[in-house]
Motif scaffolding. Sequence first.
Motif, short mmCIF file in Angstrom:
data_model
loop_
_atom_site.label_atom_id
_atom_site.label_comp_id
_atom_site.label_asym_id
_atom_site.label_seq_id
_atom_site.Cartn_x
_atom_site.Cartn_y
_atom_site.Cartn_z
N ALA A 120 -8.28 1.68 -8.55
CA ALA A 120 -6.98 0.99 -8.47
C ALA A 120 -5.98 1.91 -7.79
O ALA A 120 -5.92 3.10 -8.09
N GLU A 121 -5.22 1.37 -6.87
CA GLU A 121 -4.20 2.14 -6.15
C GLU A 121 -2.83 1.50 -6.34
O GLU A 121 -2.73 0.32 -6.68
N VAL A 122 -1.81 2.29 -6.10
CA VAL A 122 -0.44 1.79 -6.20
C VAL A 122 -0.23 0.72 -5.14
O VAL A 122 -0.53 0.92 -3.97
N ARG A 123 0.28 -0.42 -5.58
CA ARG A 123 0.56 -1.52 -4.63
C ARG A 123 1.95 -1.32 -4.04
O ARG A 123 2.85 -0.76 -4.67
N PRO A 124 2.15 -1.83 -2.83
CA PRO A 124 3.47 -1.71 -2.19
C PRO A 124 4.54 -2.47 -2.97
O PRO A 124 4.24 -3.46 -3.65
N PRO A 125 5.79 -2.01 -2.89
CA PRO A 125 6.88 -2.66 -3.63
C PRO A 125 6.99 -4.15 -3.39
O PRO A 125 7.20 -4.92 -4.34
N ASP A 126 6.85 -4.60 -2.14
CA ASP A 126 7.03 -6.02 -1.88
C ASP A 126 5.94 -6.86 -2.55
O ASP A 126 6.18 -8.00 -2.93
N GLU A 127 4.78 -6.30 -2.75
CA GLU A 127 3.72 -7.02 -3.44
C GLU A 127 3.96 -7.07 -4.94
O GLU A 127 3.85 -8.11 -5.58
N VAL A 128 4.32 -5.94 -5.51
CA VAL A 128 4.56 -5.86 -6.96
C VAL A 128 5.79 -6.66 -7.34
O VAL A 128 5.80 -7.35 -8.36
N GLU A 129 6.83 -6.60 -6.54
CA GLU A 129 8.06 -7.31 -6.85
C GLU A 129 7.96 -8.81 -6.62
O GLU A 129 8.81 -9.56 -7.05
#
Length: 81
Positions: free
Chosen positions: A68-77
């Motif tokens: 699992a990797e950190v998702r970009p802000p626009d995806e998470v938000e």
Amino acid sequence: MDEKDILARIDAFVGEERRLRERYQRDELDREEEHRRLERLEVALDQCWDLLRRRRARLEAGEDPGGAEVRPPDEVEGYLQ
């Protein structure tokens, strides 16, 4: 980054958020500056919580949580809650 690291980041972000809000209440910060920093903290917290949930889900499914990797802000938000 393992679960312990993620939880430490969450704790640090929450602590910073509290300090900013306290300084804001004492008028020690520019309101616009504080608002921008709080927005960045909220995004970072959302990313951390998302990563933690996805790591735990992978572990429960018998997969490597390290995938699992950190998702970009626009995806998470963009999530609906």
